[in-house]
Scaffold this motif. Sequence first.
Motif, mmCIF file in Angstrom:
data_model
loop_
_atom_site.group_PDB
_atom_site.id
_atom_site.type_symbol
_atom_site.label_atom_id
_atom_site.label_comp_id
_atom_site.label_asym_id
_atom_site.label_seq_id
_atom_site.Cartn_x
_atom_site.Cartn_y
_atom_site.Cartn_z
ATOM 1 N N UNK A 113 21.652 6.445 6.924
ATOM 2 C CA UNK A 113 20.846 5.871 8.207
ATOM 3 C C UNK A 113 20.281 4.811 8.850
ATOM 4 N N UNK A 114 19.994 4.647 9.962
ATOM 5 C CA UNK A 114 18.516 3.583 9.833
ATOM 6 C C UNK A 114 17.303 4.696 9.490
ATOM 7 N N UNK A 115 17.198 5.868 9.345
ATOM 8 C CA UNK A 115 16.134 6.458 9.587
ATOM 9 C C UNK A 115 15.584 6.199 8.007
ATOM 10 N N UNK A 116 16.448 6.487 7.068
ATOM 11 C CA UNK A 116 16.479 6.864 5.903
ATOM 12 C C UNK A 116 15.928 4.955 5.364
ATOM 13 N N UNK A 117 16.372 4.044 5.807
ATOM 14 C CA UNK A 117 15.985 2.388 5.729
ATOM 15 C C UNK A 117 14.655 2.439 6.123
ATOM 16 N N UNK A 118 14.355 2.974 7.753
ATOM 17 C CA UNK A 118 13.575 3.041 7.862
ATOM 18 C C UNK A 118 11.577 4.015 6.428
ATOM 19 N N UNK A 119 12.254 4.582 6.198
ATOM 20 C CA UNK A 119 11.861 5.034 5.685
ATOM 21 C C UNK A 119 11.252 4.718 3.426
ATOM 22 N N UNK A 120 12.515 3.963 3.811
ATOM 23 C CA UNK A 120 12.269 3.928 2.297
ATOM 24 C C UNK A 120 11.162 2.197 2.196
ATOM 25 N N UNK A 121 11.594 1.526 3.318
ATOM 26 C CA UNK A 121 10.875 0.394 3.797
ATOM 27 C C UNK A 121 9.195 0.332 3.397
ATOM 28 N N UNK A 122 9.449 1.863 4.529
ATOM 29 C CA UNK A 122 7.524 2.601 4.333
ATOM 30 C C UNK A 122 6.669 2.953 3.032
ATOM 31 N N UNK A 123 7.988 3.824 2.154
ATOM 32 C CA UNK A 123 7.501 3.792 0.870
ATOM 33 C C UNK A 123 7.253 2.326 -0.109
ATOM 34 N N UNK A 124 7.934 1.592 0.149
ATOM 35 C CA UNK A 124 8.229 0.659 -0.716
ATOM 36 C C UNK A 124 6.682 -0.757 0.232
ATOM 37 N N UNK A 125 6.362 -0.477 1.330
ATOM 38 C CA UNK A 125 5.001 -1.523 1.988
ATOM 39 C C UNK A 125 3.827 -0.442 1.019
ATOM 40 N N UNK A 126 4.001 0.907 1.113
ATOM 41 C CA UNK A 126 2.512 1.350 0.484
ATOM 42 C C UNK A 126 2.850 1.958 -1.163
ATOM 43 N N UNK A 127 3.585 1.257 -1.671
ATOM 44 C CA UNK A 127 3.412 1.183 -2.681
ATOM 45 C C UNK A 127 2.549 0.001 -3.308
ATOM 46 N N UNK A 128 2.756 -0.972 -2.415
ATOM 47 C CA UNK A 128 1.758 -2.565 -2.909
ATOM 48 C C UNK A 128 0.669 -2.374 -2.198
ATOM 49 N N UNK A 129 -0.465 -0.593 -1.193
ATOM 50 C CA UNK A 129 -1.001 -0.703 -0.889
ATOM 51 C C UNK A 129 -2.317 -0.544 -1.793
ATOM 52 N N UNK A 130 -3.442 -1.133 -2.590
ATOM 53 C CA UNK A 130 -4.384 -0.958 -2.537
ATOM 54 C C UNK A 130 -4.589 0.728 -3.217
ATOM 55 N N UNK A 131 -5.278 1.441 -3.827
ATOM 56 C CA UNK A 131 -5.144 2.747 -2.895
ATOM 57 C C UNK A 131 -7.129 3.322 -2.893
ATOM 58 N N UNK A 132 -7.494 3.581 -1.937
ATOM 59 C CA UNK A 132 -9.199 3.544 -1.683
ATOM 60 C C UNK A 132 -9.863 3.418 -3.351
ATOM 61 N N UNK A 133 -9.612 4.526 -4.254
ATOM 62 C CA UNK A 133 -10.857 3.921 -5.587
ATOM 63 C C UNK A 133 -10.540 2.466 -6.079
ATOM 64 N N UNK A 134 -9.561 2.123 -5.957
ATOM 65 C CA UNK A 134 -9.215 0.535 -6.157
ATOM 66 C C UNK A 134 -10.436 -0.207 -4.813
ATOM 67 N N UNK A 135 -10.189 0.338 -3.646
ATOM 68 C CA UNK A 135 -11.318 -0.865 -2.807
ATOM 69 C C UNK A 135 -12.170 -0.473 -3.220
#
Length: 378
Positions: A113-135
């Motif tokens: 489903x398109x919503x499942x794909x959107x959720x996958x890409x959102x989770x995948x983008x969040x994996x690359x974001x530095x955490x607040x602790x890292x920043x």
Amino acid sequence: FSHARAETSWFWNEKFWLPHNVTWADFADPAPGVEYPKAGHLLTALPLALGIFAVRILFERFIAGPCAYILHIHAEVSRKAQQNPVLEKVFTCVTKCPDSRQLNGLAKQLDWEVRKLQRWFRHRRNQDKPTTRTKFCESMWRFTFYLCIFTYGFCFLWQSPWMWDTRQCWYNYPYQVLTPGLYHYYVTELAFYWSLMFSQFTDIKRKDFLIMFVHHLATVSLISFSYVINMARVGTLILCVHDASDFLLEAAKLANYAKYQRLCDFLFVMFGAAFIGTRLIIYPFWILNSTMFESWELVGPFPSWWLFNSLLLVLQVLHIIWSYLIARIAFKALMRGKVRNTYWRGVCVWMEGTSLFSHLISTKGEKRPLNNMIFNRN
């Protein structure tokens, strides 16, 4: 070898880099006890940069990390995207934010489903974001370095005659003796920006990777060129003026990550006052006045003189633009009661490494609306 030497000679053309009737040979054999800036001196910055990079790793692990723990700043556990080779290839090679047409095509291909794909890409983008602790750890390192280098630079300049009389930057130019304090100040600043370039390849890769890489490269180049042609005296003034507000911005970011909102607001006001005071008052009326008018009177213009003053003028234009944005942020903060995260991204991205001429590159291509600016640099 002769061809490479000819190319190098063309680049270091004396008629461009040096005042009239001055040659590189004039600096080759100084009197005993006299030292002039030389390009070879700058090679010291490379091993020093590796040392600074190593110190940063140790600092973030053994000092900044425990501080983050004490302040209850923990690494957030983000939900990982489901393993999928097709989507991973699209994410890494095509786009991180697929449009509706691409989503529909992937939905048919994978029977998702398109919503499942959107959720996958959102989770995948969040994996690359530095955490607040890292920043937090990164900002604490920058705060420590900026505060130390500003303190050293200010103490050094306090004892230097050209801080009190900028005409001293041009008396007997370019035959001005290199002092140990000036050498250490310049090489340390240069090494820090080299270390920032190194760390970009080991840190979590961010969206502005290329912009910041060019930004650091431009800073390294301009610090190096100003040293080689012995504009180091006025260069130290420029470095100190720009370092004066950097540590306050990093301090405000630390307060924001620790969720001390009132302290963050206070530090931001302090940063804004220091930024505007140094960039709109001290820089144009003290430094530009010296580089453009006093140097014209005492030395006279030459080709690289026009280049450096042109860059300094462009820098002043950027100072005006960013002072306006900071003032607008402060005004909105006063109206709303606090410095909201939604106002900060552009300031923090641009202010990463603001010494000397770094502003000239770091904002190029940045066209983010102010209401999309966030304090956290993702």
